[in-house]
Design an enzyme around this catalytic site. Structure first.
Site, PDB file in Angstrom:
ATOM      1  CG  ASP A  80      22.235  23.673  -9.349  1.00 42.23           C
ATOM      2  OD1 ASP A  80      21.536  24.360  -8.586  1.00 42.23           O
ATOM      3  OD2 ASP A  80      21.797  23.183 -10.397  1.00 42.23           O
ATOM      4  CG  ASN A 128      19.526  19.323 -21.382  1.00 44.89           C
ATOM      5  OD1 ASN A 128      19.092  19.335 -20.227  1.00 44.89           O
ATOM      6  ND2 ASN A 128      20.686  19.846 -21.696  1.00 44.89           N
ATOM      7  CG  HIS A 156      19.849  20.179 -16.908  1.00 47.47           C
ATOM      8  ND1 HIS A 156      19.860  21.097 -17.938  1.00 47.47           N
ATOM      9  CD2 HIS A 156      19.386  20.863 -15.829  1.00 47.47           C
ATOM     10  CE1 HIS A 156      19.419  22.262 -17.496  1.00 47.47           C
ATOM     11  NE2 HIS A 156      19.111  22.145 -16.222  1.00 47.47           N
TER      12      HIS A 156
HETATM   13  N1  LIG Z   1      20.173  24.281 -12.478  1.00 42.96           N
HETATM   14  C1  LIG Z   1      18.782  24.547 -12.673  1.00 42.96           C
HETATM   15  C2  LIG Z   1      18.028  23.256 -12.508  1.00 42.96           C
HETATM   16  O1  LIG Z   1      18.181  22.782 -11.185  1.00 42.96           O
HETATM   17  C3  LIG Z   1      16.567  23.472 -12.862  1.00 42.96           C
HETATM   18  O2  LIG Z   1      15.856  22.293 -12.648  1.00 42.96           O
HETATM   19  C4  LIG Z   1      16.439  23.914 -14.282  1.00 42.96           C
HETATM   20  C5  LIG Z   1      14.999  24.106 -14.738  1.00 42.96           C
HETATM   21  O3  LIG Z   1      14.539  25.352 -14.360  1.00 42.96           O
HETATM   22  P1  LIG Z   1      13.045  25.834 -14.419  1.00 42.96           P
HETATM   23  O4  LIG Z   1      12.371  25.220 -13.257  1.00 42.96           O
HETATM   24  O5  LIG Z   1      13.124  27.326 -14.318  1.00 42.96           O
HETATM   25  O6  LIG Z   1      12.497  25.376 -15.714  1.00 42.96           O
HETATM   26  O7  LIG Z   1      17.119  25.148 -14.410  1.00 42.96           O
HETATM   27  C6  LIG Z   1      18.484  25.214 -14.010  1.00 42.96           C
HETATM   28  O8  LIG Z   1      19.242  24.698 -15.038  1.00 42.96           O
END
Ligand SMILES: N[C@@H]1[C@@H](O)[C@H](O)[C@@H](COP(=O)(O)O)O[C@@H]1O
Length: 234
Positions: free
Chosen positions: A62, A128, A130
């Site tokens: 993304d 959440n 995602h």
């Molecule tokens: N788009 C990214 C995700 O791909 C990632 O998994 C998430 C969690 O991030 P972190 O690993 O910093 O908790 O953050 C963002 O929203």
């Protein structure tokens, strides 16, 4: 789903690296990559390894809409900083967040995914549930789309920006349908604030309310968690 519990994120990076390395030794040519803090220890292992990635391809999940690749908060920049500047790949793809034409940007990215089938996909997870930027309610058969970010995601990502107002409200994200096509998936989650999402992913119903629960339908998923992230598992 195969669950590997580790002491901390450092050990998680090593476990994930071993999986990546084994897959490359088995002929993997395309890695699906993720941003966020969770994959950083894996990328550190990759950059300090002697593996040559220069005949491999990477496809990222993304990118924020509206950020140029040289913007320090963009995922292009993150990937260059943490991985590509130290370990270049033959081709590295990240959605083009600087293209305001969502239809063109997402179609172009679907073509890239189609032309470069992902052997191993690395995932983080949002609080959440995602994956990529596929927020709750995202279709399980989705392709690359322009998505609006939820308040919880904007809040979680504010730490990377000067203030909340600077966090982009939209992103281009690979869809869950495309993620599910990867041959192998390795999901990384550390810390207490991922415990609910991990429990819903592994033990909850398969529902669009928790995007990562779609992974229950994938034949080859490994989840690497520390004790805090695993604390609400059955
Ligand atoms: N788009 C990214 C995700 O791909 C990632 O998994 C998430 C969690 O991030 P972190 O690993 O910093 O908790 O953050 C963002 O929203």
């Amino acid at each position: 789903m195969n669950i590997i519990k580790v002491k901390d994120q450092q050990m998680g990076g090593k476990e994930a690296f071993n999986l990546v390395k084994a897959d490359i030794e088995n002929g993997a040519k395309v890695l699906g990559l993720a941003t966020g803090s969770s994959p950083i220890t894996l990328y550190n292992e990759m950059t300090s390894s002697d593996i040559d990635f220069s005949n491999m391809t990477s496809v990222n999940l993304d990118e924020y809409v509206g950020l140029e690749a040289d913007n320090e908060q963009s995922y292009h920049y993150f990937m260059n900083e943490h991985l590509f500047s130290k370990k270049p790949f033959k081709n590295s793809y990240v959605p083009d967040g600087s293209n305001p034409d969502a239809e063109a940007a997402t179609k172009a990215y679907d073509k890239i995914i189609e032309d470069n089938p992902i052997d191993l996909q690395i995932l983080g997870i949002g609080r959440n549930g995602h994956i990529g930027f596929n927020e709750p309610g995202s279709p399980f058969d989705g392709k690359t789309r322009k998505v609006g970010l939820t308040e919880s995601t904007i809040e979680a990502n504010t730490r990377f920006f000067e203030n909340e107002k600077d966090v982009p409200r939209f992103a281009y994200s690979m869809g869950i349908g495309s993620i599910m096509k990867a041959k192998k998936i390795v999901l990384l989650a550390y810390g207490e604030n991922k415990a609910d999402a991990i429990a819903a992913t592994v033990d909850g119903p398969v529902t669009e309310d928790c995007p990562a629960s779609a992974l229950q339908n994938h034949p080859d998923v490994t989840i690497i968690v520390d004790e805090a992230a695993a604390s609400k598992l059955k």
